[in-house]
Design an enzyme around this catalytic site. Structure first.
Site, short mmCIF file in Angstrom:
data_model
loop_
_atom_site.label_atom_id
_atom_site.label_comp_id
_atom_site.label_asym_id
_atom_site.label_seq_id
_atom_site.Cartn_x
_atom_site.Cartn_y
_atom_site.Cartn_z
N GLY A 79 0.79 -1.23 0.00
CA GLY A 79 0.00 0.00 0.00
C GLY A 79 0.81 1.27 0.00
O GLY A 79 0.23 2.36 -0.11
N ALA A 80 2.13 1.17 0.11
CA ALA A 80 2.98 2.36 -0.02
C ALA A 80 3.52 2.52 -1.43
O ALA A 80 4.17 3.52 -1.73
CB ALA A 80 4.15 2.28 0.97
N GLY A 81 3.25 1.54 -2.29
CA GLY A 81 3.79 1.56 -3.64
C GLY A 81 2.96 2.39 -4.60
O GLY A 81 1.98 3.04 -4.22
N GLY B 17 -0.56 0.60 -5.21
CA GLY B 17 -1.15 0.36 -3.89
C GLY B 17 -1.54 1.63 -3.16
O GLY B 17 -2.59 1.68 -2.51
N ASP C 21 6.92 -7.63 5.62
CA ASP C 21 7.08 -8.27 4.33
C ASP C 21 5.97 -9.30 4.19
O ASP C 21 5.65 -10.01 5.17
CB ASP C 21 8.45 -8.95 4.27
CG ASP C 21 8.82 -9.43 2.87
OD1 ASP C 21 8.06 -10.26 2.32
OD2 ASP C 21 9.86 -9.01 2.36
N SER D 5 -2.33 -9.27 -14.08
CA SER D 5 -1.66 -8.55 -15.17
C SER D 5 -2.02 -9.16 -16.51
O SER D 5 -2.16 -10.38 -16.65
CB SER D 5 -0.14 -8.59 -14.99
OG SER D 5 0.51 -7.98 -16.08
N TYR E 183 8.40 -12.67 -15.02
CA TYR E 183 7.36 -11.89 -14.34
C TYR E 183 5.98 -12.39 -14.71
O TYR E 183 5.12 -12.63 -13.84
CB TYR E 183 7.51 -10.41 -14.70
CG TYR E 183 6.35 -9.56 -14.25
CD1 TYR E 183 6.03 -9.46 -12.90
CD2 TYR E 183 5.58 -8.84 -15.17
CE1 TYR E 183 4.96 -8.67 -12.48
CE2 TYR E 183 4.53 -8.06 -14.76
CZ TYR E 183 4.21 -7.98 -13.41
OH TYR E 183 3.15 -7.20 -13.01
N LYS F 134 2.98 -13.99 -12.29
CA LYS F 134 1.63 -13.40 -12.17
C LYS F 134 0.55 -14.45 -12.44
O LYS F 134 -0.50 -14.45 -11.79
CB LYS F 134 1.48 -12.23 -13.13
CG LYS F 134 2.37 -11.04 -12.82
CD LYS F 134 2.23 -10.54 -11.40
CE LYS F 134 0.92 -9.85 -11.13
NZ LYS F 134 0.86 -9.30 -9.75
#
Length: 348
Positions: A8-10, A13, A47, A111, A171, A175
């Protein structure tokens, strides 16, 4: 509703947190970094691979919006352990903790990369699925996929959620594995899950100067440094650039709809603007909004990239009532001068 937002800090997010709070819900952030100033938001420094921390964070939670991930193509296959550890192990740990405290509602940051190449039509054979592009073709500047049956040129089409999945890089593989883990969790616990298959998300707070960001961030970082955006291939790759505020709104719509989902299921939704554009168009729009310099088309390529992938978001619109609000021209003009964020830790 009390919503736990991992990551949520990204970039995405933090916008999800804002949208959750604006919708009148309570947000709890799990991240290694503190979130931006978003109002009265609880932050738990942890984490997602820490099962004990996840179990504590989930107390009193109604639903989870799982945004924590390692994203982008990265620097090469050497990044594979990191992608698997953060994306897949992290998701497995989170889902195990959710099962342990009987939290049954999940929105997953999926994604469009799970599709690999997008949908194509051959004038002779109709719908076809071209295989990976050959390095020799890419090196010779032959970027367009050809019909695997007759070699003819292909017309790009929109991908639907029922299309076969074909991840083409590490990646993308992680996903898709996240979706499989969430589906298995839902079946085993009676949970309800939605995967929002994001397209090329862009907007303020994108990280700068990192190989793990999206192409729009690469262009924006170059322009901020006074350098021309470097456009790979010939710039004609088709993508769907969707503004981060629209993606955040999709998360809120999905959270609200989970109560009506059948238990034990996962439902995937393409999440895009519905305006297919080329990578070159995005670079030119950003450069024009900042007054230059003009993009540089380099002919370079990355083996993990696909040529065209744009998807239909009709299911999301019809079933959840979501509509994108920020068009391409407006969004790129805003993004051209929007603040960027420092690159996050790879494990955040």
């Amino acid at each position: 509703m009390r919503v736990l937002v991992t990551g949520g800090a990204g970039f995405i997010g933090s916008h999800v947190v804002e949208a959750v709070v604006a919708a009148g819900h309570e947000a709890v952030v799990v991240d290694l970094r503190p979130p931006p100033e978003l109002g009265a938001v609880e932050w738990i420094r942890a984490d997602v691979r820490d099962g004990e921390a996840m179990s504590r964070a989930l107390r009193g939670v109604t639903a989870v919006s799982h945004q924590a991930a390692m994203v982008g193509l990265g620097k090469g296959f050497s990044d594979a352990p990191g992608y698997v550890a953060v994306n897949d192990l992290g998701t497995a740990v989170l889902l195990t903790a959710m099962a342990g405290v009987s939290v049954t509602d999940l929105v997953l940051a999926g994604s469009m990369v799970v599709y690999g190449e997008g949908a194509y039509a051959c004038p002779r054979h109709g719908g076809v699925r071209p295989g990976p592009r050959l390095p020799a073709d890419l090196a010779a500047g032959r970027f367009e996929p050809r019909c695997p049956r007759c070699g003819a040129g292909l017309e790009p089409r929109l991908v639907r959620e029922d299309a076969p999945v074909d991840p083409r890089n590490v990646y993308a593989t992680t996903k898709l594995a996240q979706e499989h883990l969430a589906a298995a969790w839902a079946r085993a616990t009676g949970g309800r899950a939605v995967s929002l298959r994001y397209h090329n998300v862009y907007g303020d707070r994108m990280p700068r100067d990192t190989p793990y960001a999206g192409v729009a961030a690469f262009f924006r970082s170059a322009l901020e440094a006074g350098s021309p955006p470097r456009v790979f291939e010939d710039g004609a790759q088709r993508r769907d650039f969707v503004h981060v505020t629209d993606v955040a709104a999709a998360n809120v719509a999905a959270l609200a709809a989970l109560a009506d989902r059948p238990a034990g299921t996962l439902r995937a939704y393409n999440t895009g603007s519905g305006e297919p554009r080329t990578v070159g168009e995005a670079a030119r729009a950003l450069a024009a909004a900042r007054g230059g310099p003009e993009p540089l088309v380099t002919g370079e390529y990355r083996l993990g990239d696909v040529r065209h992938v744009t998807a239909s978001s009709r299911r999301l619109r019809e079933e959840l009532g979501w509509r994108p609000r920020v068009g391409f021209a407006e969004g790129m003009a805003r993004f051209a001068t929007a603040p960027l964020a420092d690159a996050p830790p790879v494990s955040a």
